[in-house]
Enzyme design. Structure first.
Site, short mmCIF file in Angstrom:
data_model
loop_
_atom_site.label_atom_id
_atom_site.label_comp_id
_atom_site.label_asym_id
_atom_site.label_seq_id
_atom_site.Cartn_x
_atom_site.Cartn_y
_atom_site.Cartn_z
CG ASN A 37 -2.03 0.93 1.23
OD1 ASN A 37 -2.29 1.56 0.21
ND2 ASN A 37 -2.73 1.05 2.35
CG HIS A 122 -11.85 -2.62 10.06
ND1 HIS A 122 -10.82 -1.89 9.54
CD2 HIS A 122 -11.34 -3.82 10.37
CE1 HIS A 122 -9.72 -2.63 9.53
NE2 HIS A 122 -10.01 -3.82 10.02
NE ARG A 147 -9.79 -1.64 13.26
CZ ARG A 147 -8.93 -1.06 12.44
NH1 ARG A 147 -7.73 -1.60 12.21
NH2 ARG A 147 -9.24 0.05 11.81
CE1 TYR A 159 -5.92 4.51 7.21
CE2 TYR A 159 -5.52 2.99 9.02
CZ TYR A 159 -5.76 3.23 7.67
OH TYR A 159 -5.87 2.19 6.80
CG ASP A 216 -4.91 -1.32 14.59
OD1 ASP A 216 -3.84 -1.10 15.18
OD2 ASP A 216 -4.97 -1.62 13.38
CG HIS A 218 -3.61 2.32 13.56
ND1 HIS A 218 -4.91 2.74 13.64
CD2 HIS A 218 -3.61 1.35 12.62
CE1 HIS A 218 -5.65 2.07 12.78
NE2 HIS A 218 -4.88 1.21 12.15
CD GLU A 242 -4.29 -4.52 14.41
OE1 GLU A 242 -5.50 -4.77 14.57
OE2 GLU A 242 -3.80 -4.18 13.32
CD GLU A 268 -1.41 -3.38 10.49
OE1 GLU A 268 -2.38 -3.93 11.03
OE2 GLU A 268 -1.46 -2.30 9.91
NE ARG A 289 -3.36 -7.32 12.94
CZ ARG A 289 -4.29 -7.34 11.98
NH1 ARG A 289 -4.89 -8.46 11.65
NH2 ARG A 289 -4.62 -6.24 11.34
CG HIS A 318 -2.70 -6.52 7.75
ND1 HIS A 318 -1.85 -5.76 6.96
CD2 HIS A 318 -3.60 -5.65 8.26
CE1 HIS A 318 -2.23 -4.49 7.01
NE2 HIS A 318 -3.28 -4.40 7.79
CG ASP A 322 -3.85 -2.27 2.30
OD1 ASP A 322 -4.69 -1.84 3.12
OD2 ASP A 322 -2.77 -2.79 2.65
CD GLU A 345 -7.57 -6.15 9.39
OE1 GLU A 345 -6.43 -6.57 9.15
OE2 GLU A 345 -7.81 -4.96 9.69
CD1 TRP A 408 0.41 6.35 8.87
CD2 TRP A 408 0.00 4.35 9.77
NE1 TRP A 408 -0.81 5.93 8.41
CE2 TRP A 408 -1.08 4.70 8.96
CE3 TRP A 408 -0.04 3.13 10.45
CZ2 TRP A 408 -2.19 3.89 8.78
CZ3 TRP A 408 -1.14 2.33 10.28
CH2 TRP A 408 -2.20 2.70 9.45
O1 EZ4 Z 1 -3.72 0.50 8.30
O2 EZ4 Z 1 -3.98 -1.76 5.67
O3 EZ4 Z 1 -5.33 -3.51 11.00
N1 EZ4 Z 1 -5.39 -2.97 9.98
C1 EZ4 Z 1 -4.78 -1.87 9.66
C2 EZ4 Z 1 -4.90 -1.46 8.22
C3 EZ4 Z 1 -3.68 -0.75 7.75
C4 EZ4 Z 1 -3.58 -0.60 6.26
C5 EZ4 Z 1 -2.15 -0.31 5.88
O4 EZ4 Z 1 -1.94 -0.53 4.54
O5 EZ4 Z 1 -4.13 -1.28 10.49
O6 EZ4 Z 1 -6.03 -0.68 8.02
CO CO Z 2 -3.64 -2.68 12.11
#
Ligand code: EZ4
Ligand code: CO
Length: 408
Positions: A37, A122, A147, A159, A216, A218, A242, A268, A289, A318, A322, A345, A408
């Site tokens: 991605n 999600h 999630r 995000y 998550d 992140h 996560e 992931e 993951r 994961h 994407d 997922e 991120w």
């Molecule tokens: O942010 O797939 O757990 N899932 C995630 C995803 C990722 C994207 C990154 O390419 O965190 O949504």
């Molecule tokens: Co994730």
């Protein structure tokens, strides 16, 4: 038989995908997913310039040999681009082998260990009411595991949370809305930590104790912050927390683990078993993951999962949009077959994606099944794909309130 041709297919049906197609001299076709991605063309070039010329004329049945050759002969090891390229070759060769055998791929991996793979979707909302609507939508679709992500008071778009709350709108196809540069989002970890436990309390109160809930992080917390969040979420019985902190500092997870019994999932963004060595041998995580697409394919991820099984660690592959339907099918075959499957997922791909990639996997009563067509069970439609041209698209990036770039 030998490999007659190999092609890299780049298209954007709803979002960008890189697909490898290998054809044998008998005309058997195998597909592999090489999508990274936001960095798609790097893998496409790696495959086209450095891998495809090495494939022509090889015995397509020698999958382990092809894997070892691509991994070891490059001299440069590991990394997301290399491992996605190897994964695409590996999955395409497994697809061919299963088609030649006339069997769905999971049969070559030992056969089904369960009736289906528990899937999680999600749900998200900018506030609690919107989140509850989203959770109910998922329950109505049959999800047994969900999630949950929400907006944080004082912060804007985050995000993982749908920006557009109207029914049918999704955040996941192209999070950066195809801008030439990544969108910037504001982040404040303290505000997030204050907000999240109350959200889980409210969701448990409304939906009851049985619903399987995940979250998550992140990668945005320090190990200490992650331990504290895990501890405060214990009353709400999460299936997992996560990416609570960047996992590449594997020792950092000792700190998290010693603070909380909330189950932990990581990996992931990892690409080999070495990224997990300490995490697995010290049992610092509960779920792996990795995706088949980003970890060197079925050959590598199956070995990783066997290693994890010794430490009672399960899969949680994961599966965002994407990962192409080819990558998702591959990990459904693997997940159905391995003993230490945990959860999968699952974000349904867009209609455009599913027109170009014709899948045979099914989702029923909360379970995914790869289907029983020979091979992976996915076909690629070149004519339709031609109508969806590649356009650069990036994930958003996060900055703290004072402008500092954050994880991120
Ligand atoms: O942010 O797939 O757990 N899932 C995630 C995803 C990722 C994207 C990154 O390419 O965190 O949504
Ligand atoms: Co994730």
């Amino acid at each position: 038989m030998t490999i007659r041709s190999a092609e890299v297919l780049v298209s954007s049906p709803g979002r960008n995908f890189v697909t490898l197609r290998i054809t044998t001299d008998d005309g058997v076709v195998g597909l592999g997913d090489a999508t990274v991605n936001g960095r798609e063309l790097a893998v496409a070039a790696y495959l086209t310039e450095h891998v495809l010329p090495l494939l022509i004329g090889r015995d397509e049945a020698m999958i382990e040999d092809a894997w070892q050759f691509l991994y070891r002969s490059a001299y440069w090891r590991r990394g997301p681009i290399t491992m996605a390229a190897i994964a695409a070759v590996d999955v395409a060769l497994w697809d061919i082998k299963a088609k030649v055998a006339g069997l769905p791929l999971y049969q070559l991996l030992g056969g089904a260990s369960r009736t289906g793979c528990l899937a999680y979707g999600h749900a998200s909302g900018t506030d609690l009411d919107a989140l509850c609507v989203s959770i109910q939508n998922h329950l109505d679709q049959g999800f047994k595991a969900i999630r949950i992500q929400t907006g944080v008071p004082g912060l804007g778009q985050i995000y993982g949370v749908a920006g557009d709350q109207r029914p049918g709108q999704r955040y996941d196809y192209e999070p950066a809305k195809r801008l030439p540069k990544p969108a910037e989002e504001l982040w404040d970890t303290r505000a997030y930590l204050r907000h999240v436990p109350g959200v889980f309390a409210a969701v448990r109160e409304k939906f009851g104790p049985e619903l399987v809930l995940l979250h998550d992080g992140h990668h945005r917390m320090t190990p200490n912050q992650a331990g504290s969040l895990g501890k405060s979420l214990e009353p709400y019985d999460l299936f997992w927390l996560e990416d609570c902190t960047p996992g590449e500092n594997q020792e950092g997870m000792r700190r998290v683990r010693s603070q909380t019994t909330t189950p932990l999932a990581i990996g992931e963004v990892f690409n080999t078993v070495y990224d997990y060595q300490t995490l697995i041998t010290e049992q610092l995580i509960d779920y792996v993951r990795s995706a088949v697409t980003h970890t060197g394919g079925i050959t590598a991820l199956r070995k990783l999962m066997d290693f994890a099984a010794i430490y009672q660690i399960k899969s949680g592959f994961h599966g965002p949009t994407d990962i192409s339907p080819v990558g998702q099918a591959a990990q459904l075959h693997l997940g159905l077959a391995i003993h230490n499957f945990g959860i999968q997922e699952y974000m349904k791909h867009s209609e455009e994606t599913l027109q170009v990639f014709r899948t045979s996997y099914t989702f029923e009563n909360g379970l995914l099944h790869p289907g029983n067509n020979p091979g992976l069970g996915v076909d690629y439609d070149d004519d339709l794909a031609a109508g969806f041209e590649y356009t650069p698209a990036y994930l958003p990036t996060a900055r703290l309130l004072d402008g500092t770039v954050h994880d991120w």
